[in-house]
Design an enzyme around this catalytic site. Sequence first.
Site, PDB file in Angstrom:
ATOM      1  N   GLU A 121       0.822  -1.214   0.000  1.00 24.85           N
ATOM      2  CA  GLU A 121       0.000   0.000   0.000  1.00 24.85           C
ATOM      3  C   GLU A 121       0.852   1.258   0.000  1.00 24.85           C
ATOM      4  O   GLU A 121       0.656   2.170  -0.822  1.00 24.85           O
ATOM      5  CB  GLU A 121      -0.937   0.006   1.212  1.00 24.85           C
ATOM      6  CG  GLU A 121      -1.882   1.192   1.270  1.00 24.85           C
ATOM      7  CD  GLU A 121      -2.910   1.153   0.158  1.00 24.85           C
ATOM      8  OE1 GLU A 121      -2.736   1.911  -0.823  1.00 24.85           O
ATOM      9  OE2 GLU A 121      -3.882   0.383   0.274  1.00 24.85           O
ATOM     10  N   ASP A 125       1.040   4.019  -3.116  1.00 27.89           N
ATOM     11  CA  ASP A 125       0.599   5.397  -2.895  1.00 27.89           C
ATOM     12  C   ASP A 125       1.724   6.399  -3.120  1.00 27.89           C
ATOM     13  O   ASP A 125       1.556   7.404  -3.821  1.00 27.89           O
ATOM     14  CB  ASP A 125       0.070   5.561  -1.465  1.00 27.89           C
ATOM     15  CG  ASP A 125      -1.199   4.779  -1.200  1.00 27.89           C
ATOM     16  OD1 ASP A 125      -1.847   4.345  -2.171  1.00 27.89           O
ATOM     17  OD2 ASP A 125      -1.541   4.596  -0.022  1.00 27.89           O
ATOM     18  N   SER A 374      -7.086   1.683  -4.228  1.00 35.95           N
ATOM     19  CA  SER A 374      -5.871   2.180  -3.577  1.00 35.95           C
ATOM     20  C   SER A 374      -4.960   2.884  -4.571  1.00 35.95           C
ATOM     21  O   SER A 374      -4.158   3.734  -4.190  1.00 35.95           O
ATOM     22  CB  SER A 374      -5.092   1.020  -2.937  1.00 35.95           C
ATOM     23  OG  SER A 374      -5.765   0.505  -1.823  1.00 35.95           O
ATOM     24  N   ASP A 415     -17.203  10.360 -19.623  1.00 34.14           N
ATOM     25  CA  ASP A 415     -18.066   9.335 -19.054  1.00 34.14           C
ATOM     26  C   ASP A 415     -17.565   7.931 -19.377  1.00 34.14           C
ATOM     27  O   ASP A 415     -17.065   7.680 -20.480  1.00 34.14           O
ATOM     28  CB  ASP A 415     -19.484   9.505 -19.614  1.00 34.14           C
ATOM     29  CG  ASP A 415     -20.548   8.950 -18.704  1.00 34.14           C
ATOM     30  OD1 ASP A 415     -20.204   8.525 -17.583  1.00 34.14           O
ATOM     31  OD2 ASP A 415     -21.720   8.954 -19.099  1.00 34.14           O
ATOM     32  N   GLY A 434     -23.792   9.260 -17.748  1.00 32.32           N
ATOM     33  CA  GLY A 434     -23.960  10.090 -16.564  1.00 32.32           C
ATOM     34  C   GLY A 434     -23.436   9.407 -15.313  1.00 32.32           C
ATOM     35  O   GLY A 434     -22.750   8.383 -15.372  1.00 32.32           O
TER      36      GLY A 434
END
Length: 445
Positions: A121, A125, A374, A415, A434
């Site tokens: 993690e 990140d 993540s 979209d 949408g």
Amino acid sequence: MRELNKRALERRGGILGSANDQSNPKQGPQVLNALMTLENCDTMITPPCLQALYNAPPGSMSMKNNTLGVVEYTPQAFLQSDLDMYFKQFEPRLDGVSPNTNLIDGASIQTKNQSFSFNGESALDLEFAMTLIFPQQVTLYQVGDLVNGGSFNNFLDAIDGSYCTFEGGDSKDPSVDGQYPDSLPGGFTGAQNCGGFASTNVISTSYGSNEADLTAKYEQRQCLEYMKLGLQGVSILYSSGDFGVAGNGGQCIDPVTGAYNNGTNGLFNPSFPGTCPYVTSVGATQIVNGSTVRTPESASERVIFSGGGFSNVFAMPSYQQKAQATYFAEHAPAFGADRFNNSQKVRGYPDVSANGVNYVTAVDGKFSLAFGTSASTPTFASLLNMINEQRLNAKKASIGFVNPVLYANPQVLNDVTNGGNQGCGTAGFNSTVGWDPVTGFCISS
């Protein structure tokens, strides 16, 4: 790790930051050649892929007091050798550079346990966030000691001292929030951190719980703090989850007992804090195999499914009323109250999505692929950080709580209309024209 009763641990899907925390990213195969070419973005996502996908220029400024905040929970930790390995490949000017590190409530950057479960993690990140916004810096908030652990509330205490006592503080639920000084052997003996660190303008958190893990009162108290931070100019981002309409670990809720089951049936299991109306919840998309960075993405259906659905706790915010009305009028799901809160009066999530599949990450001395919201969360946070750079440079304020502007101006986002977020024995919701409870509004190319 603090002593939690068995039921609490089962409901939480693993303590934040621990090796069994189901909100951690999922590891894919090892990558033998981490290539920077855009021709391979359908199988390997690198910073150049993301910049091409979202027409995002490389970072160019480093405005004072605009570092990007990234929150991690001990024992999850980065290894500097992994950062260096990554930076040498993708941003050599960062070689040897560490994030600005704030240690909260006895936190440490532990190196004893080294595996993807303990380092994946933080590596994901920090490597992408630091590279995407360079020359701007990243501020790491590392939360909790190795014995007692930490929680979202422990982090909020540290950036806002008044939250420590708001509505009685954290002492009312010691099974969730770290209690300091820590009475357990080897724990942090200092006082609870209350307001010891300043908040950054954008805060990215790639962890999450299930709404059903916690009481509504607990969640509502915390949600009010996110509202306060938003009013102060802080953008709070949380990942929406990796198990579609199911909760962490793919668990769903037995409609009779309220207990978690194996995920083959039952009620959908929404995530928290992403269902708080004052948080920007980030889902995940993917580049379809054989496609390019110029081809529309789809909802993530490779290894992970973008978390999304409707809250059982929070009312629909006013900024979401039009989007939800259109969704239910034109794309109503095939199932009803037997699966989710279909009252059309509650908060839907996620708000936005970004790519969350096949991220090339250096972990424990080798490159491997990582999957999850993540990944998409720090990516979207990096874009907001760079927008703030331009605003601050023009003598304007930081954007703060961004959801009302996003929902009022959906044309600024492209979209995603393909894919779904299966779970609980169903196909889940579908991506549609949408806003939808799979990918929200997307920053797809």
